[in-house]
Design a protein around this motif. Structure first.
Motif, PDB file in Angstrom:
ATOM      1  N   TYR A 246       0.847  -1.184   0.000  1.00 55.34           N
ATOM      2  CA  TYR A 246       0.000   0.000   0.000  1.00 55.34           C
ATOM      3  C   TYR A 246       0.888   1.242   0.000  1.00 55.34           C
ATOM      4  O   TYR A 246       1.989   1.233   0.542  1.00 55.34           O
TER       5      TYR A 246
ATOM      6  N   GLN B 210       0.840   5.434   1.052  1.00 58.89           N
ATOM      7  CA  GLN B 210       0.137   6.465   1.818  1.00 58.89           C
ATOM      8  C   GLN B 210       0.763   7.816   1.508  1.00 58.89           C
ATOM      9  O   GLN B 210       1.926   8.071   1.849  1.00 58.89           O
TER      10      GLN B 210
ATOM     11  N   ASN C 274      -1.248  12.794   4.850  1.00 56.19           N
ATOM     12  CA  ASN C 274      -2.609  13.060   5.332  1.00 56.19           C
ATOM     13  C   ASN C 274      -3.685  12.339   4.519  1.00 56.19           C
ATOM     14  O   ASN C 274      -4.814  12.830   4.400  1.00 56.19           O
ATOM     15  N   GLN C 275      -3.318  11.214   3.960  1.00 57.83           N
ATOM     16  CA  GLN C 275      -4.269  10.424   3.174  1.00 57.83           C
ATOM     17  C   GLN C 275      -4.394   9.021   3.764  1.00 57.83           C
ATOM     18  O   GLN C 275      -3.613   8.618   4.626  1.00 57.83           O
ATOM     19  N   GLY C 276      -5.367   8.289   3.253  1.00 55.29           N
ATOM     20  CA  GLY C 276      -5.486   6.878   3.615  1.00 55.29           C
ATOM     21  C   GLY C 276      -4.534   6.032   2.809  1.00 55.29           C
ATOM     22  O   GLY C 276      -3.649   6.536   2.114  1.00 55.29           O
ATOM     23  N   LEU C 277      -4.703   4.747   2.888  1.00 58.65           N
ATOM     24  CA  LEU C 277      -3.849   3.804   2.175  1.00 58.65           C
ATOM     25  C   LEU C 277      -4.480   3.430   0.841  1.00 58.65           C
ATOM     26  O   LEU C 277      -5.676   3.169   0.763  1.00 58.65           O
TER      27      LEU C 277
ATOM     28  N   LEU D 249      -4.055   0.760  -2.412  1.00 60.03           N
ATOM     29  CA  LEU D 249      -3.422  -0.492  -2.808  1.00 60.03           C
ATOM     30  C   LEU D 249      -2.610  -0.313  -4.075  1.00 60.03           C
ATOM     31  O   LEU D 249      -3.109   0.192  -5.076  1.00 60.03           O
TER      32      LEU D 249
ATOM     33  N   GLU E 106       4.838   7.306   1.696  1.00 57.70           N
ATOM     34  CA  GLU E 106       5.160   6.214   2.615  1.00 57.70           C
ATOM     35  C   GLU E 106       4.595   4.927   2.022  1.00 57.70           C
ATOM     36  O   GLU E 106       3.457   4.905   1.541  1.00 57.70           O
TER      37      GLU E 106
ATOM     38  N   PHE F 275       3.817   0.837   2.585  1.00 61.37           N
ATOM     39  CA  PHE F 275       3.616  -0.184   3.607  1.00 61.37           C
ATOM     40  C   PHE F 275       3.419  -1.552   2.971  1.00 61.37           C
ATOM     41  O   PHE F 275       2.601  -1.708   2.062  1.00 61.37           O
TER      42      PHE F 275
ATOM     43  N   GLY G   8       6.710   0.556   7.495  1.00 59.64           N
ATOM     44  CA  GLY G   8       6.712   1.513   6.408  1.00 59.64           C
ATOM     45  C   GLY G   8       8.098   1.939   5.961  1.00 59.64           C
ATOM     46  O   GLY G   8       9.071   1.895   6.721  1.00 59.64           O
TER      47      GLY G   8
END
Lengths: 116, 115
Positions: free
Chosen positions: B36, B38, B41-44, B46, B88, B90, B108
């Motif tokens: 994933y 990121q 300030n955002q979500g993950l 895919l 980032e 993950f 991460g």
């Protein structure tokens, strides 16, 4: 909807106050997951639901945390009597199922909880 | 219990250079593997996933990863990075035999693309 919607984006609570976070999963998705991201990078699994039923709650702190997914309502994560260490970004994710075709979680934007 | 190791906390790389972000997991039992991304300030989001089949998996934005069962690794690669890849990344594992479906995340890797 087509995306996981989390509200609010930011939440500030004084120590000891209650915090309630909401998550609307993608329409048609049966599974909902809550994760806590602390220290910027460490993700901790909290709880998952299959529809309105708790599926796995092995990550939930027993005392102050609770969660629900009720029919026709957003899912919620509630923290009673917040502590400084609860400060984190809380992510909700949903998944259609978990078979070989649909094994993937879609994440919301997160709710940043700051406990002061 | 499963664990995921991302040894590199930060990877600086010049624009248009290739990059590899490393991910190792602890168990040799059947696993599902994910990468994933990121953004701040955002979500993950895919990038790609390995469930079974071909060990070379292609994802979005030109990324690919190779599943290596003997090395218990799932390294992410891109042949030529852009400034917009700064984010980032993950790595995550899910154990399909556990019945829980949850992800175990690595800590991460911050990819910083330099002009």
């Amino acid at each position: 909807g087509e995306e996981v919607a989390q509200t609010p984006k930011h939440l500030v609570r004084g120590e000891g106050q209650k915090a309630k976070l909401y998550c609307a999963p993608i329409k048609g998705h049966s599974y909902v997951f809550w994760y806590q991201q602390v220290l910027k990078n460490e993700f901790k699994f909290l709880i998952s639901f299959q529809n309105e039923n708790v599926f796995d709650e092995t990550g939930m702190p027993k005392e102050r945390f609770s969660a629900k997914c009720l029919p026709n309502s957003p899912c919620s994560l509630e923290i009673q009597a917040t502590k400084l260490e609860d400060s984190a970004v809380y992510f909700c994710a949903s998944s259609q199922s978990w078979d070989r075709m649909n094994t993937e979680a879609f994440f919301g934007q997160g709710t940043r909880l700051t406990v002061v | 219990a499963q664990s995921v190791t991302q040894l590199d906390s930060q990877v600086p790389v010049f624009e248009e250079a290739p990059v590899e972000l490393r991910c190792n997991y602890s168990s040799s039992v059947s696993v599902y593997l994910f990468w994933y991304v990121q953004y701040p300030n955002q979500g993950l989001q895919l990038l790609l996933k390995y469930l079974s089949g071909s060990t070379l998996v292609k994802g979005i934005n030109g990324f690919e990863a190779e599943f290596n069962k003997s090395q218990t690794s799932f390294h992410l690669r891109k042949p030529s990075v852009h400034i917009s890849d700064t984010a980032e990344y993950f790595c995550a594992v899910s154990d399909p035999t556990s019945g829980t479906y949850k992800y175990i995340f690595g800590t991460g890797t911050r990819l910083k693309v330099l002009a």
